[in-house]
Enzyme design. Sequence first.
Site, short mmCIF file in Angstrom:
data_model
loop_
_atom_site.label_atom_id
_atom_site.label_comp_id
_atom_site.label_asym_id
_atom_site.label_seq_id
_atom_site.Cartn_x
_atom_site.Cartn_y
_atom_site.Cartn_z
N CYS A 159 -7.48 -2.81 2.10
CA CYS A 159 -6.64 -3.08 0.64
C CYS A 159 -5.34 -3.71 1.13
O CYS A 159 -4.40 -3.17 1.10
CB CYS A 159 -6.42 -2.04 -0.31
SG CYS A 159 -7.89 -1.06 -0.33
N ALA A 219 -3.35 -7.04 0.91
CA ALA A 219 -2.43 -7.76 0.57
C ALA A 219 -1.24 -7.10 -0.29
O ALA A 219 -1.43 -6.00 -1.03
CB ALA A 219 -2.91 -8.75 -0.58
N LYS A 223 1.44 -3.43 5.29
CA LYS A 223 0.88 -2.47 6.25
C LYS A 223 0.10 -3.19 7.43
O LYS A 223 0.18 -2.82 8.66
CB LYS A 223 -0.18 -1.50 5.57
CG LYS A 223 0.39 -0.86 4.20
CD LYS A 223 1.44 0.23 4.58
CE LYS A 223 1.73 0.78 2.95
NZ LYS A 223 1.80 -0.03 1.89
N GLU A 271 -8.68 -8.10 1.88
CA GLU A 271 -8.13 -8.17 0.43
C GLU A 271 -9.18 -8.62 -0.56
O GLU A 271 -9.75 -9.89 -0.36
CB GLU A 271 -6.79 -9.16 0.32
CG GLU A 271 -6.42 -9.21 -1.05
CD GLU A 271 -6.12 -8.09 -1.96
OE1 GLU A 271 -5.34 -7.02 -1.37
OE2 GLU A 271 -6.45 -7.98 -2.92
N ASP A 306 -5.03 1.77 1.68
CA ASP A 306 -3.63 1.75 0.79
C ASP A 306 -3.93 1.50 -0.45
O ASP A 306 -4.04 0.08 -0.81
CB ASP A 306 -2.69 0.68 1.53
CG ASP A 306 -1.42 0.67 0.89
OD1 ASP A 306 -0.88 1.91 0.46
OD2 ASP A 306 -0.71 -0.38 0.90
N CYS A 359 1.08 4.66 -4.04
CA CYS A 359 2.54 4.74 -4.03
C CYS A 359 2.73 5.29 -5.47
O CYS A 359 3.57 4.81 -6.26
CB CYS A 359 3.42 3.35 -3.96
SG CYS A 359 2.35 2.09 -5.07
C1 LIG Z 1 -1.34 -1.28 -2.69
S1 LIG Z 1 -1.95 -2.66 -2.65
C2 LIG Z 1 -1.93 -2.88 -1.09
C3 LIG Z 1 -0.73 -3.22 -0.47
C4 LIG Z 1 -0.83 -3.53 0.97
N1 LIG Z 1 -1.66 -2.65 1.63
C5 LIG Z 1 0.51 -3.67 1.63
O1 LIG Z 1 1.15 -2.98 2.30
O2 LIG Z 1 1.29 -4.89 1.53
C6 LIG Z 1 -3.61 -2.49 -3.20
C7 LIG Z 1 -4.66 -3.65 -2.88
O3 LIG Z 1 -5.74 -3.30 -3.37
C8 LIG Z 1 -6.68 -4.40 -3.85
N2 LIG Z 1 -7.79 -3.90 -4.73
C9 LIG Z 1 -7.84 -3.84 -6.10
N3 LIG Z 1 -8.98 -3.31 -6.40
C10 LIG Z 1 -9.80 -3.05 -5.18
C11 LIG Z 1 -10.97 -2.67 -5.00
N4 LIG Z 1 -11.84 -2.37 -5.94
N5 LIG Z 1 -11.23 -2.72 -3.39
C12 LIG Z 1 -10.47 -2.94 -2.63
N6 LIG Z 1 -9.30 -3.38 -2.85
C13 LIG Z 1 -8.90 -3.43 -4.20
C14 LIG Z 1 -5.43 -5.14 -4.87
O4 LIG Z 1 -5.76 -6.30 -4.86
C15 LIG Z 1 -4.31 -4.74 -3.89
O5 LIG Z 1 -3.85 -5.88 -3.13
#
Ligand SMILES: C[S@@+](CC[C@H](N)C(=O)[O-])C[C@H]1O[C@@H](n2cnc3c(N)ncnc32)[C@H](O)[C@@H]1O
Length: 455
Positions: free
Chosen positions: A102, A104, A108, A126, A171, A224
């Site tokens: 995950c 974007a 990380k 992503e 994440d 978070c």
């Molecule tokens: C907390 S953010 C990630 C932040 C990123 N790891 C960083 O450090 O910049 C969670 C991400 O999970 C994605 N996401 C949402 N639904 C999801 C799903 N069902 N499966 C995987 N990823 C998902 C979101 O689009 C989002 O970009």
Amino acid sequence: MNLPEDFITKYRGLLGDQADDFFASFDTESLSGYRVNPAHHHLPERLTATPAVPYEALGHYGTVSGRSLMHQSGAVYSQEPSAMFVGATAAPTPGERVLDLCAAPGGKTTHLASYLHGTGLLVTNEINRKRVKVLAENVERFGVQSAVILNESPERLSPVFPDYFDKVLVDAPCSGEGMFRKDPDAMSYWSLDYVQECADRQQQIMTEALKMVKPGGQLIYSTCTFAPEEDEQMMAWVLENFPEFHLVPIEKTGGVIDAKPEWADGNPELTKAARLFPHLMNGEGHFVAKLERDEVAATAPRGAAKLGTPLTSDQKKLWQAFAQDVLGQSLTGNLVTVKDQLFLTPTDLPNLKRCHVFRPGLHLGTFKKNRFEPAYALALASDTAQVKQTLAITDEQWRAWVHGETFTLTEAPSKGWYLLTSQDQPVGFGKVVGQTVKNFFPKGLRFTVYDTDLN
Ligand SMILES: C[S@@+](CC[C@H](N)C(=O)[O-])C[C@H]1O[C@@H](n2cnc3c(N)ncnc32)[C@H](O)[C@@H]1O
């Protein structure tokens, strides 16, 4: 800060006599931080002499403007300090296969890349089509070399990478309670039901993510948010339903504390996970857990990657001439083209035919009729100390460069491509003709630098 009523009632019940300190922390200033890029040389002291983040040697407290040279050249990545605890816990070793599921906007991912030092394999994924573009921009700017960027759902990835990765990072998308102080808008969609929706989605993501961890490998789970449903209770659910996995203790420093078994099923194993609370440490708040898979028989992934098209002999010649004359070195990996774009892809990938590949590797450049035009991504991934043809430009010239302007040199070096550097940082490939440097700074990234950005 006007915290939601339900939030106050819930955490007063959970935190007891610590609740007031916890709530008071929301009225103090949020903390900024940044990580330095270990692949860059000669960073100015004003960036390296700021207070260090206790658990991450690359991390510092402070702010770097998004329009500054240091940010734009990938010398630093702005990241909230408690988020750095995630990469520091994952800490992949060079050569490992790593998945950031995950990913974007890439905080990380770029951190994991700093640990890999251009070795191994970093698959960064992503699900969201808009957000994967931002991820790619950040990966490029940080000069990440061995990353494949995918735009897939966890359900479609797990059959491609069964038992595959040394480290998987989840994440997870979460209710974001740790963002309330920095971004009060995060409160507008928060509710007790929303927390439960997030927990349900996290279970779905984890079900797929766990399948991709190789026997003996690890999965790092982070959020978070403070919500036990998404943190301790999620780990209790994994331990109960996936008996091949156990928690590994996380080293805690700088005010990071043990997770709270009493907020889940009371399993004392849960203390091995970590909680970052804003009233106890210098950061916004996170939950981090490290799961390890037992050594069991593994499934081999199916087939080898068939990414892109092999180079024609003319393309090979053009690339070799550029690599020799400008870079002064050859790069290891597979060279492939996608349409007229040249990429360096990692070796040792399974068949990605069923995946939406957003970037198959490092973008090296574009073949145009009888010439090769090097990519911005290659410039930012280049080691300025190794490249043969470099040209140092002034701060003023850099301002013109990122604004998309051609600029003039006082002397005419020999004609051709140069890696432009400013304050020892790579800023792009420019083409010198006479005394003129032609501008190849990507059109979509151009911007105006103000005096206040020059830090
Ligand atoms: C907390 S953010 C990630 C932040 C990123 N790891 C960083 O450090 O910049 C969670 C991400 O999970 C994605 N996401 C949402 N639904 C999801 C799903 N069902 N499966 C995987 N990823 C998902 C979101 O689009 C989002 O970009």
